[in-house]
Design an enzyme around this catalytic site. Structure first.
Site, PDB file in Angstrom:
ATOM      1  N   HIS A  54     -11.152  -3.249   2.970  1.00  0.00           N
ATOM      2  CA  HIS A  54     -11.497  -3.048   4.520  1.00  0.00           C
ATOM      3  C   HIS A  54     -12.164  -1.822   4.560  1.00  0.00           C
ATOM      4  O   HIS A  54     -12.419  -1.423   5.914  1.00  0.00           O
ATOM      5  CB  HIS A  54      -9.867  -2.818   4.688  1.00  0.00           C
ATOM      6  CG  HIS A  54      -9.116  -1.800   3.917  1.00  0.00           C
ATOM      7  ND1 HIS A  54      -8.738  -1.779   2.791  1.00  0.00           N
ATOM      8  CD2 HIS A  54      -8.989  -0.364   4.840  1.00  0.00           C
ATOM      9  CE1 HIS A  54      -8.390  -0.500   2.308  1.00  0.00           C
ATOM     10  NE2 HIS A  54      -8.300   0.327   3.402  1.00  0.00           N
ATOM     11  N   ASP A  55     -12.697  -1.257   3.729  1.00  0.00           N
ATOM     12  CA  ASP A  55     -13.472   0.056   3.767  1.00  0.00           C
ATOM     13  C   ASP A  55     -14.868  -0.168   3.559  1.00  0.00           C
ATOM     14  O   ASP A  55     -15.768   0.564   3.405  1.00  0.00           O
ATOM     15  CB  ASP A  55     -12.945   1.093   2.931  1.00  0.00           C
ATOM     16  CG  ASP A  55     -11.695   1.787   3.293  1.00  0.00           C
ATOM     17  OD1 ASP A  55     -11.195   1.605   4.308  1.00  0.00           O
ATOM     18  OD2 ASP A  55     -10.883   2.298   2.264  1.00  0.00           O
TER      19      ASP A  55
ATOM     20  N   ASP B  69       0.861  -1.203  -0.032  1.00  0.00           N
ATOM     21  CA  ASP B  69       0.001  -0.048  -0.036  1.00  0.00           C
ATOM     22  C   ASP B  69       0.888   1.161   0.059  1.00  0.00           C
ATOM     23  O   ASP B  69       1.865   1.388   0.697  1.00  0.00           O
ATOM     24  CB  ASP B  69      -0.726   0.031   1.242  1.00  0.00           C
ATOM     25  CG  ASP B  69      -2.500   0.347   0.997  1.00  0.00           C
ATOM     26  OD1 ASP B  69      -2.540   1.491   0.382  1.00  0.00           O
ATOM     27  OD2 ASP B  69      -3.175  -0.333   1.415  1.00  0.00           O
TER      28      ASP B  69
ATOM     29  N   GLU C 168      -6.520   4.099  -6.303  1.00  0.00           N
ATOM     30  CA  GLU C 168      -7.640   3.938  -5.266  1.00  0.00           C
ATOM     31  C   GLU C 168      -8.121   5.287  -5.854  1.00  0.00           C
ATOM     32  O   GLU C 168      -7.634   6.444  -5.316  1.00  0.00           O
ATOM     33  CB  GLU C 168      -7.504   3.957  -3.875  1.00  0.00           C
ATOM     34  CG  GLU C 168      -9.007   3.812  -3.241  1.00  0.00           C
ATOM     35  CD  GLU C 168      -9.142   4.279  -2.069  1.00  0.00           C
ATOM     36  OE1 GLU C 168      -9.927   3.862  -1.135  1.00  0.00           O
ATOM     37  OE2 GLU C 168      -8.282   4.857  -1.405  1.00  0.00           O
TER      38      GLU C 168
ATOM     39  N   ASP D 281      -3.154   4.697  -2.309  1.00  0.00           N
ATOM     40  CA  ASP D 281      -4.280   5.027  -1.500  1.00  0.00           C
ATOM     41  C   ASP D 281      -4.758   6.490  -2.115  1.00  0.00           C
ATOM     42  O   ASP D 281      -3.908   7.463  -2.395  1.00  0.00           O
ATOM     43  CB  ASP D 281      -3.765   5.184  -0.254  1.00  0.00           C
ATOM     44  CG  ASP D 281      -4.790   5.679   0.883  1.00  0.00           C
ATOM     45  OD1 ASP D 281      -5.521   4.467   1.055  1.00  0.00           O
ATOM     46  OD2 ASP D 281      -4.854   6.665   1.526  1.00  0.00           O
TER      47      ASP D 281
HETATM   48  C1  NOJ Z   1      -8.692   5.134   1.817  1.00  0.00           C
HETATM   49  C2  NOJ Z   1      -8.172   3.856   2.632  1.00  0.00           C
HETATM   50  O1  NOJ Z   1      -8.609   2.648   2.116  1.00  0.00           O
HETATM   51  C3  NOJ Z   1      -8.886   4.062   4.047  1.00  0.00           C
HETATM   52  O2  NOJ Z   1      -8.980   2.835   4.710  1.00  0.00           O
HETATM   53  C4  NOJ Z   1      -8.210   5.029   4.470  1.00  0.00           C
HETATM   54  O3  NOJ Z   1      -8.941   5.486   5.700  1.00  0.00           O
HETATM   55  C5  NOJ Z   1      -8.277   6.390   3.740  1.00  0.00           C
HETATM   56  N1  NOJ Z   1      -7.932   6.106   2.379  1.00  0.00           N
HETATM   57  C6  NOJ Z   1      -7.200   7.528   4.152  1.00  0.00           C
HETATM   58  O4  NOJ Z   1      -5.871   6.948   4.007  1.00  0.00           O
END
Ligand code: NOJ
Length: 564
Positions: free
Chosen positions: A336-337, A98, A264, A206
């Site tokens: 994970h989100d 990441d 992302e 990210d």
């Molecule tokens: C996206 C990540 O997937 C998430 O888990 C994170 O809180 C935010 N970006 C900030 O880094």
């Protein structure tokens, strides 16, 4: 020719905190991952993506990095990391890391230096600004812009020492790096090269479409009832984003072989994604878009909207068509989100959990693009039965709850209902390895409680059961590895207006595949072209093949035929 090996790859995401704890401190670690590599190799995984494992105060579970070139001691050491990397490579898999460089931790030495004073040589590495003209620092409305942070509250934090504010689109412990400054960019590229030289195979980047900001930073649109402006027009796909990614490509990836880069990108459009992923432009290999995981979200974030299948299909169709000629899609339901897909778009009741988890996997993996599996998805892991806000650990859930309930006057029940269904901690409960205490995740006390359904839903049971979600996902991976139409076939959506069936074809040369998924608890007959009678059934998720094209509840099928 560029080697686009990742087109036929299956990626598996590990969230290290929650994967496997080898030393009993309640937190997952690298040794725990090493212990379970065979679980992944057995699933047919080609690439592992590790969520952040760098030193971090863990304000946002590692997405707040205080040293980009080391390992968080709770997770291990660089030596153990090298051992992990060797173990991954020895099994014929690759490893991507990441990359979190929209922001660092406020405890990173770069930020400590930056905040030391207005004349610090690193002052300009972050976004420092004085109070709004005519207002005293710290008074209401004095923030440099009206932007709200993703985790609730203002996106600006006042630093008493200098009387200036710094920007943090996420938590106040995640100050945004200033990519306008070329020194920042070269420091990031140097760090990336250091990891690649160590042997890793690429990066998941990210919120990478937020690194270019509109200068000067503009106020965002204010909507009725919200405390902060929506600043996204000032930082999503900003004016220099393509320039920055092309520069990164030149400085880091050009000349290296066989990398995988995935950006992302919340809020990315199909047209933008085409530019980002056009191999000729040298930016990234693929992006994570969000449209399909926002399909059940309305304008009011605290209202649950049921999924409309026609809407979900229209979204996928747009992305499949948009990137058909140029560029490439990533495919995911979970990370994970996101809440667990089987609880969200499937049916996690005892009767249909396994069938609907397999159906979702089938429909996703047979699209054109690279599929991503999130830890536990291959077991059909479900959302957690949260009762109160005290059971959440996620900074986003807690911050948004505080803003909605304490500041905006929403009812706690209304907010909890949405967090239960959508909260990120649903994805972060410990990986369920076996039926022993805490799902076999730890011998200590887990940092987040295991889902009470682990005695039934766990990896050991799944590996022993030939009909499990795990073995079915293995078949999906095998199909991608052996059937070229899965990788390169054209995509055609069928039955776009059907509210229960998701159907499409993939065609490559003389081979055509037909995929149908029943997104409902009813038996539903599919109106299918005569030409498909007599086609081979490659895979279905239930013991019986459909009769007369009538799919049982949550059934999925893949047929194959040869065109004369
Ligand atoms: C996206 C990540 O997937 C998430 O888990 C994170 O809180 C935010 N970006 C900030 O880094």
């Amino acid at each position: 020719m560029t080697d686009l090996w990742w087109k036929s790859a299956v990626v598996y995401q590990i969230y290290p905190r929650s994967f496997a704890d080898a030393d009993g401190d309640g937190m997952g670690d690298l040794r725990g991952i090493i212990d379970h590599l065979d679980h992944l190799a057995g699933l047919g995984v080609d690439v592992i993506w590790l969520s952040p494992i760098y030193p971090s105060p863990q304000d946002d579970n590692g997405y707040d990095i205080s040293d980009y070139q080391d390992i968080e001691p709770v997770f291990g050491t660089l030596e153990i990391f090298d051992e992990l990397l060797a173990g991954v490579h020895a099994r014929g898999m690759k490893l991507i890391m990441d990359l979190v460089v929209n922001h660092s931790s406020d405890e990173h030495k770069w930020f400590l230096e930056s905040r030391a004073g207005k004349d610090s040589p690193k002052r300009d590495w972050y976004w420092w600004q004085p109070a709004r003209e005519g207002l005293e620092p710290g008074t209401p409305g004095a923030e440099p812009t009206n932007w709200g942070s993703v985790f609730g509250g203002s996106a600006w934090e006042l630093d008493e020492k200098t009387g200036e504010y710094y920007l943090h689109l996420f938590s106040k412990k995640q100050p945004d790096l200033n990519w306008e400054n070329p020194e920042v960019r070269s420091a990031v590229y140097e760090m990336m090269n250091w990891w690649l030289d160590r042997g890793i195979d690429g990066f998941r980047m990210d919120v990478i479409n937020m690194i270019s900001k509109v200068v000067p930073l503009p106020d965002g649109r204010l909507t009725a009832g919200s405390l902060y402006g929506d600043g996204s027009a000032g930082f999503i796909n900003g004016p220099r984003i393509h320039e920055f990614l092309q520069e990164m490509h030149r400085e880091v990836f050009a000349g290296r072989d066989a990398m995988l880069t995935v950006g992302e990108m919340p809020g990315v459009t199909v047209d933008e994604a085409k530019l980002f992923t056009d191999p000729a432009r040298g930016e990234v290999d693929m992006v994570f878009q969000f449209d399909h995981v926002w399909a059940d979200r309305g304008d009011d974030p605290w209202l649950l909207m049921p999924l409309q299948l026609t809407n979900l299909k229209a979204i996928f169709n747009r992305w499949q068509a948009g990137l058909a000629e140029v560029g490439w899609n990533s495919l995911y339901w979970n990370n994970h989100d996101q809440p667990r897909a089987v609880s969200r778009y499937g049916d996690d009741s005892a009767a249909y959990r396994v069938a609907s988890a397999k159906m979702l996997g089938t429909v996703l993996h047979l699209h054109r693009g690279t599929p991503y599996i999130y830890q536990g998805e291959e077991l059909g892991m479900t959302n957690y039965p949260f009762r109160t806000i005290d059971e959440f650990r996620d900074i986003e859930a807690l911050g948004q709850y505080a803003q909605a309930v304490d500041l905006e006057g929403r009812s706690p029940d209304e907010v909890l209902t949405v967090l239960r269904a959508r909260g990120r901690d649903n994805a972060r409960t410990p990986m369920q390895w076996n039926a022993t205490a805490h799902a076999g995740f730890t011998t200590g006390t887990p940092w987040l409680a295991a889902n009470p359904n682990y005695p039934e839903i766990n990896a050991e049971a799944a590996r022993a059961d030939p009909d499990s979600v795990y073995h079915y996902y293995r078949k999906l991976a095998d199909l991608r590895h052996t059937e070229p139409a899965v990788v390169d076939g054209d995509f055609t959506m069928l039955l776009p207006n059907h509210e229960q069936l998701y159907a499409y074809t993939r065609r490559l040369d003389n081979t055509e595949l037909l995929v149908i998924g029943n997104f409902s608890g009813d038996s539903v007959r599919a109106e299918v072209d005569e030409a498909w009678s007599g086609a081979d059934l490659l895979l279905t998720n239930l013991p019986e093949a459909p009769e007369d094209w009538t799919l049982a509840p949550w059934q999925a099928v893949i047929y194959k035929r040869s065109l004369g």
